[in-house]
Design an enzyme around this catalytic site. Structure first.
Site, PDB file in Angstrom:
ATOM      1  N   ALA A   1     -14.287 -10.999   5.912  1.00  0.00           N
ATOM      2  CA  ALA A   1     -14.206  -9.637   5.372  1.00  0.00           C
ATOM      3  C   ALA A   1     -13.870  -9.731   3.887  1.00  0.00           C
ATOM      4  CB  ALA A   1     -13.129  -8.844   6.103  1.00  0.00           C
TER       5      ALA A   1
ATOM      6  N   HIS B   1      -6.925   1.850   1.966  1.00  0.00           N
ATOM      7  CA  HIS B   1      -8.006   0.897   1.710  1.00  0.00           C
ATOM      8  C   HIS B   1      -9.128   1.163   2.716  1.00  0.00           C
ATOM      9  CE1 HIS B   1      -5.718  -2.211   4.486  1.00  0.00           C
ATOM     10  NE2 HIS B   1      -5.677  -0.990   4.953  1.00  0.00           N
TER      11      HIS B   1
ATOM     12  N   VAL C   1      -6.435 -11.234   7.457  1.00  0.00           N
ATOM     13  CA  VAL C   1      -7.355 -12.370   7.298  1.00  0.00           C
ATOM     14  C   VAL C   1      -6.564 -13.674   7.293  1.00  0.00           C
ATOM     15  CG1 VAL C   1      -9.263 -11.187   6.116  1.00  0.00           C
ATOM     16  CG2 VAL C   1      -7.329 -12.060   4.782  1.00  0.00           C
TER      17      VAL C   1
ATOM     18  N   TRP D   1       0.838  -1.198   0.000  1.00  0.00           N
ATOM     19  CA  TRP D   1       0.000   0.000   0.000  1.00  0.00           C
ATOM     20  C   TRP D   1       0.871   1.245   0.000  1.00  0.00           C
ATOM     21  CZ3 TRP D   1      -1.216  -4.262   3.214  1.00  0.00           C
ATOM     22  CH2 TRP D   1      -2.404  -4.937   2.856  1.00  0.00           C
TER      23      TRP D   1
ATOM     24  N   ARG E   1      -3.678   6.296  -2.910  1.00  0.00           N
ATOM     25  CA  ARG E   1      -2.364   5.657  -2.929  1.00  0.00           C
ATOM     26  C   ARG E   1      -1.378   6.496  -3.701  1.00  0.00           C
ATOM     27  NH1 ARG E   1      -3.760  -0.809  -3.401  1.00  0.00           N
ATOM     28  NH2 ARG E   1      -5.318  -0.765  -1.723  1.00  0.00           N
TER      29      ARG E   1
ATOM     30  N   GLN F   1     -13.226   1.936  -2.757  1.00  0.00           N
ATOM     31  CA  GLN F   1     -13.315   0.521  -2.389  1.00  0.00           C
ATOM     32  C   GLN F   1     -14.651   0.306  -1.691  1.00  0.00           C
ATOM     33  OE1 GLN F   1     -10.104  -0.988   0.060  1.00  0.00           O
ATOM     34  NE2 GLN F   1      -8.802  -1.364  -1.738  1.00  0.00           N
TER      35      GLN F   1
HETATM   36  N1  PHE Z   1      -8.044  -4.098   1.858  1.00  0.00           N
HETATM   37  C1  PHE Z   1      -7.562  -5.052   0.910  1.00  0.00           C
HETATM   38  C2  PHE Z   1      -6.853  -4.317  -0.231  1.00  0.00           C
HETATM   39  O1  PHE Z   1      -6.917  -3.123  -0.309  1.00  0.00           O
HETATM   40  C3  PHE Z   1      -8.678  -5.914   0.343  1.00  0.00           C
HETATM   41  C4  PHE Z   1      -9.258  -6.859   1.354  1.00  0.00           C
HETATM   42  C5  PHE Z   1     -10.299  -6.466   2.156  1.00  0.00           C
HETATM   43  C6  PHE Z   1      -8.757  -8.137   1.487  1.00  0.00           C
HETATM   44  C7  PHE Z   1     -10.850  -7.339   3.081  1.00  0.00           C
HETATM   45  C8  PHE Z   1      -9.301  -9.033   2.407  1.00  0.00           C
HETATM   46  C9  PHE Z   1     -10.334  -8.619   3.176  1.00  0.00           C
HETATM   47  O2  PHE Z   1      -6.215  -4.914  -1.040  1.00  0.00           O
END
Ligand code: PHE
Length: 350
Positions: free
Chosen positions: A318, A181, A264, A160, A207, A221
């Site tokens: 998620a 995100h 996760v 990121w 970003r 997002q």
């Molecule tokens: N936040 C992650 C991204 O920007 C995406 C994501 C969200 C992945 C929730 C898993 C669970 O790439």
């Protein structure tokens, strides 16, 4: 000498033919004075002769004279009405709006294509019982990274490219950033409410990117989070399967592959079989037959612990997806930068 009776008849003839020529109210008044005026009006003048008539004729002439007076009066009123009407007509004509003129085109505004996609996606989840929530675009390092198992020295931060705010705290650290995100809202939501949780979070992310056809420095997002007792990976699959089929059509197949996101475990990326070629391979799917549409996974137990949830009691999943990417796929848009260049030729197509 012509008799008074004959004079009355010719007076009527003249008066009535004069009357027809009159076009104005002023002319009409002059006409009335000419024929009926007390002093020199033609009719009163004529009637001055009346006493000179033999007594037996007076009555008859008197009646004829009265009749003529009425006729003149009626003629006057009728003509007055006609003049007034034609004046009104003229006025109306002057004030007429020419409705045959081509109108000026009124352009109707409409929703931005990203807003449309966000609403479409959101409504699918709302129908599944999800709440829509909103979060800050200026985030702290803690919510954007640390609470999501990404400590300062973690190599995953490289995923990121972050825009930091020009503010240092006492330790000389920059704790504020533009969220990269929407995942920080997982933490904020769990801190603010107790399970069961079903939320989706649409919002802007930023970003530090060199932009190209698939990367923008600002984009949206949509985050999703479900936490409850007994939630399993099967729930994740079922939910996202339902979503994909609602958005892309009932024939869609989905595919999950392992992927890594620190917050996760297990983490996946979810793909659908290409709706453009039905999985055979084409330009849209880069000849793979599959299109990646989101990252997802089971909420990491450490994340649950951090917000005070017991991971032995509560589990959850998620997911996060990019609405621009989804609308690019759906509409065959080849450059993400079209979305925010604000060129009406692009925007008007949606
Ligand atoms: N936040 C992650 C991204 O920007 C995406 C994501 C969200 C992945 C929730 C898993 C669970 O790439």
């Amino acid at each position: 000498m012509t008799s008074i009776k004959e004079q009355l008849i010719s007076l009527e003839k003249h008066a009535m033919s004069d009357l027809k020529q009159i076009e104005t109210e002023q002319g009409l008044d002059e006409w009335r004075i000419n024929y009926q005026g007390r002093r020199n009006g033609q009719l009163p003048k004529l009637l001055e002769e009346l006493p000179k008539l033999p007594i037996e004729d007076r009555r008859e002439v008197g009646i004829a004279a009265n009749k003529l007076r009425d006729t003149l009066e009626i003629g006057y009123n009728e003509r007055l009405q006609e003049i007034k009407n034609s004046e009104l007509q003229e006025k109306l004509l002057e004030e007429t709006i020419d409705v045959s003129l081509p109108g000026r085109k009124q352009t109707l505004g409409k929703l931005h294509p990203t807003t449309q996609t966000i609403r479409e996606i959101s409504s699918i989840f709302v129908n599944l019982g999800y709440q829509i929530v909103d979060g800050p675009e200026v985030e702290s390092d803690y919510y954007n990274f640390e609470a999501l198992n990404i400590p300062p020295d973690h190599p995953a931060r490289d995923q990121w490219d972050t825009l930091w705010l020009d503010y240092n705290n006492e330790e000389g650290i920059r704790p504020l950033l533009l969220r990269t995100h929407t995942s920080p809202m997982q933490i904020r939501t769990m801190e603010n409410q107790e399970p069961p949780i079903r939320v989706i979070v649409p919002g802007r992310c930023y970003r530090h990117e060199a932009t190209d056809t698939t990367h923008e420095s600002m984009f949206f997002q949509i985050e999703g989070l479900a936490v409850d007792k007994g939630i399993t990976f099967a729930d994740l699959k079922g939910t996202l399967y339902t979503f994909a089929r609602k958005l892309f059509g009932a024939e869609r197949k989905i595919r999950f592959r392992c992927d890594f996101f620190p917050f996760v475990e297990p983490g996946v990326d979810m793909s659908i079989d290409c709706f453009s070629c039905d999985g055979i391979g084409c330009r849209v799917c880069s000849n793979t037959g599959w299109i990646e549409i989101m990252g997802a996974g089971m909420v990491h137990p450490d994340v649950l612990k951090r917000v005070g949830y017991d991971p032995d009691v509560y589990t959850g999943f998620a997911f996060g997806m990019g609405p621009e990417r989804i609308s690019m796929l759906k509409h065959g848009i080849d450059d993400i930068r079209h979305f925010y260049t604000n060129d009406l030729r692009f925007l008007e197509q949606f």
